[in-house]
Design a protein around this motif. Structure first.
Motif, short mmCIF file in Angstrom:
data_model
loop_
_atom_site.label_atom_id
_atom_site.label_comp_id
_atom_site.label_asym_id
_atom_site.label_seq_id
_atom_site.Cartn_x
_atom_site.Cartn_y
_atom_site.Cartn_z
N PRO A 97 -21.35 22.93 14.01
CA PRO A 97 -20.53 23.74 13.11
C PRO A 97 -20.35 25.20 13.56
O PRO A 97 -19.25 25.74 13.43
N GLU A 98 -21.38 25.81 14.10
CA GLU A 98 -21.26 27.20 14.54
C GLU A 98 -20.25 27.33 15.68
O GLU A 98 -19.41 28.23 15.69
N LEU A 99 -20.31 26.42 16.65
CA LEU A 99 -19.37 26.45 17.77
C LEU A 99 -17.96 26.10 17.29
O LEU A 99 -16.98 26.72 17.71
N GLU A 100 -17.85 25.13 16.41
CA GLU A 100 -16.54 24.76 15.88
C GLU A 100 -15.89 25.94 15.18
O GLU A 100 -14.69 26.20 15.35
N LEU A 101 -16.67 26.68 14.41
CA LEU A 101 -16.14 27.85 13.71
C LEU A 101 -15.72 28.93 14.72
O LEU A 101 -14.69 29.58 14.54
N ARG A 102 -16.49 29.08 15.79
CA ARG A 102 -16.12 30.05 16.84
C ARG A 102 -14.78 29.67 17.46
O ARG A 102 -13.93 30.53 17.72
N VAL A 103 -14.56 28.38 17.69
CA VAL A 103 -13.29 27.92 18.26
C VAL A 103 -12.16 28.18 17.26
O VAL A 103 -11.10 28.71 17.64
N ILE A 104 -12.37 27.84 16.01
CA ILE A 104 -11.34 28.07 14.99
C ILE A 104 -11.02 29.55 14.88
O ILE A 104 -9.84 29.94 14.84
N ASP A 105 -12.04 30.40 14.85
CA ASP A 105 -11.81 31.84 14.73
C ASP A 105 -11.10 32.40 15.96
O ASP A 105 -10.20 33.24 15.84
N ALA A 106 -11.49 31.93 17.15
CA ALA A 106 -10.83 32.40 18.38
C ALA A 106 -9.37 31.94 18.40
O ALA A 106 -8.48 32.69 18.82
N ALA A 107 -9.12 30.72 17.95
CA ALA A 107 -7.75 30.21 17.89
C ALA A 107 -6.92 31.00 16.88
O ALA A 107 -5.76 31.35 17.14
N ALA A 108 -7.51 31.29 15.73
CA ALA A 108 -6.80 32.06 14.70
C ALA A 108 -6.49 33.47 15.20
O ALA A 108 -5.38 33.98 14.99
N GLU A 109 -7.45 34.07 15.89
CA GLU A 109 -7.22 35.41 16.43
C GLU A 109 -6.09 35.36 17.47
O GLU A 109 -5.21 36.22 17.48
N ARG A 110 -6.12 34.35 18.32
CA ARG A 110 -5.09 34.22 19.36
C ARG A 110 -3.72 34.04 18.72
O ARG A 110 -2.73 34.58 19.20
#
Length: 182
Positions: free
Chosen positions: A133-146
């Motif tokens: 979950p922590e890594l998945e959230l990092r991916v989601i947040d990085a994608a949202a920022e991008r």
């Protein structure tokens, strides 16, 4: 040892390089499974209109565990010595630094910012059905920022993709185990 060619742009070239360097069937299969997971993540990012470098993700996934050629015991057992060793091996072979870095960041993703590298790290977990979950959230947040949006705008399609990849994990693990028997 085969040197990296700047003409190589396809993951098949990277996988062939692993074969040329003596990768076992099990290690090669692992790279293929992580590559498939990374390509599914890339497709989900594309569908969500998130700009990303699909080639970086694919090539990083195809090469991320190359250091296990030197630390063979880590193919079927724990260990992280293959990470820095893989990066050094790829750099020596002329692989671009951002791709070689995936050897380290797939295991040490907490210190990684690049969406593409985070996706390689996530693909390395999801392929076998493991959720992080922590890594998945990092991916989601990085994608949202991008993309320039809030995380909730892209949460659902990415979460659905994570779940779909992970759901096929047991079958992939079984196939991986049969590679060890060859």
């Amino acid at each position: 040892m085969t040197s990296w060619s700047p003409d190589w742009h396809a993951p098949a070239d990277a996988l062939q390089c692993l074969v040329d360097w003596g990768a076992s069937p099990r290690l090669l299969h692992h790279h293929q499974m992580v590559l498939q997971a990374a390509q599914a993540l890339s497709a989900a990012l594309k569908a969500a209109a998130v700009a990303h470098d699909a080639q970086w993700m694919a090539m990083g996934a195809a090469l991320h565990d190359v250091g296990k050629l030197l630390y063979v015991q880590e193919v079927s057992g724990p260990g992280s010595e293959h990470e820095a060793a893989g990066e050094a091996l790829l750099l020596k072979a002329g692989v671009p630094a951002h791709l070689a870095r995936c050897c380290v960041t797939h295991g040490q993703w907490q210190n990684c910012e690049a969406l593409e590298s985070l996706c390689v790290a996530l693909a390395d977990r999801l392929w076998r059905g493991a959720r992080c979950p922590e890594l998945e959230l990092r991916v989601i947040d990085a994608a949202a920022e991008r993309k320039g949006c809030d995380r909730w705008s892209i949460w659902s399609p990415l979460e659905d993709t994570f779940e779909a990849i992970a759901a096929e994990g047991p079958a992939r693990l079984q196939a991986s185990r049969s590679c060890a028997d060859r």
